[in-house]
Write an enzyme that holds these catalytic residues in place. Sequence first.
Site, short mmCIF file in Angstrom:
data_model
loop_
_atom_site.label_atom_id
_atom_site.label_comp_id
_atom_site.label_asym_id
_atom_site.label_seq_id
_atom_site.Cartn_x
_atom_site.Cartn_y
_atom_site.Cartn_z
CB CYS A 140 10.72 -0.97 1.46
SG CYS A 140 11.00 -0.72 -0.18
CD GLU A 165 12.56 -6.06 -4.53
OE1 GLU A 165 13.27 -5.26 -3.64
OE2 GLU A 165 13.25 -6.50 -5.50
CE LYS A 203 -2.61 -9.52 -1.59
NZ LYS A 203 -2.97 -8.19 -1.12
CD1 TRP A 246 -0.31 -1.72 3.16
CD2 TRP A 246 0.72 0.17 3.39
NE1 TRP A 246 0.14 -1.93 4.25
CE2 TRP A 246 0.81 -0.63 4.40
CE3 TRP A 246 1.13 1.68 3.23
CZ2 TRP A 246 1.76 -0.17 5.40
CZ3 TRP A 246 2.04 1.88 4.23
CH2 TRP A 246 2.30 1.22 5.28
CD GLU A 266 10.69 -2.05 6.80
OE1 GLU A 266 10.08 -2.84 6.75
OE2 GLU A 266 11.05 -1.58 5.55
#
Length: 476
Positions: free
Chosen positions: A284, A250, A175, A151, A381
């Site tokens: 990311c 990823e 998806k 998202w 993260e």
Amino acid sequence: MNYPEIKLLVGSSQIGHDERAGRAILNPATEEQIGVLPIAEEADLEHAIAAAKSAFPAWRDTTPWQRGAVLHQAARQVRLRTDEIAHALVMENGKPLAEARGEVSVAADTLEWFAEEARRIYGRAFAGRASESRFVTSREPLGVVALFAPWNFPVVTLVRKLAPALAAGCAVIAKPAEETPAAPSLLAGCILAAGLPPGVLNLVLGDPARISKHLIQSPDVAKISFTGSTAVGRTLASLAGENLKRMTMELGGHGAAIICGDVDPIRAADMAAAAKFRNAGQVCNAASRFIVDRRIFEPFAERFAARASALRLADGFDPAVEMGPLTNHRRVEAMEMLTQDAIAGGGTLLAGGRRLDRPGFFFAPTVITEVPHTARVMIEEPFGPIAPIVAFDQVDQALDLANSSAYGLAAYAMTNDLATARKLTRGMQAGVIGLNSFSVAFPEAPFGGVKNSGWGVEGGSEGIDAYLTTKFVHEA
Ligand code: NAD
């Protein structure tokens, strides 16, 4: 512009939420419902697999020029519909409109890049063991591939999979994330309007765990590609392993930025803060641990905090916006937890540290110094607008700290000294490195992580390899 009605796309059929169970889609800037996600049933998934399977042979047998022409036309469609796609992105993801437009533009660039790469799928021919015999290799599309996108960059993360898959001649079941289905649906509409035959591209939405399990277990799905968290990636990689499916992963990152003492701390802080708070830190490959030479630590940290405090937070459509809300409430809760943990461990809060007192998933850009290396924000993260800044005395010490992470997606270094630059770019354990730059993702360059950040690369001339297999023929 209204938020579009969301539909599953299976073969030539479109299925809306009036025909299926639904789930609310929220505007993260207001927390108001803007749409309904139709939840795919098992029969829809089977239908999508069958449609992709039956469309694959004809698409595989098109020429690279024909596939390239469709992708070029898709890029034109995307550029023509930039405003529509960008508006949907702002409504469902929350990012500022300018950033949304930028994302759509990169999506068009990516379609163009892979339209050209389709023509550069080469095999080899070479002499065999006997005179007159020939050895020939050819690169062939894998078949039906399942693509899972997140998202944070709903359009770009999907197109980085979709464009090479279609260029290679694969059929696709994609998806998008539950929170952000509209912009990817509009992207799919552009590709279909460009002349892609029905069934080559299918879009399914709903319960991610059920969908991924169903698709990975299907004997008709040859490969999966996933962008998302390391935790989910691990689950999908295990499933893919059990079913002997190829995969590209990823996953998360926790990019270290080593700022050496020979750079201008003000310029470095301006660049670093701009990069850190883009997309509200939900990137990311963002720099998310700042490791700064003690000699310039204070001016760097002060300037960074000043930039963070000055950022204007607003709805992505507000002309003055510089940072939007986080995309879902889970990130706000994570930011609160990471901030409290860092401060409890002895960190000093220089900016932010709290959610805004207004509707929407807004969290103030946060800067914390003197964070212990054991604090959660230095290990997990953060994926949000929180920046820990720590000092170093020796470059080796900085390198050790940078490499202490389980992640290895992006890393950054700022220095004017050639020997230090080489030491850092060689020594940093990361798939992509920015030297005196915080930009590392381009359609024409490979992108992918090492360690817990993933497996395989997307983008560049390497990006199409993920959707091809090599066949060898001995011609006697
Ligand atoms: P999450 O891990 O639940 O979801 C992340 C994404 O994975 C969503 O798009 C979701 O649809 C998908 N997903 C979840 N379970 C899945 C499954 N079983 N099969 C297939 N897809 C599945 O977490 P979240 O709260 O949405 O995000 C939290 C973390 O996700 C962040 O901290 C960040 O680390 C990571 N993330 C990474 C990226 C990236 O670009 N690498 C993007 C989005 C989120």
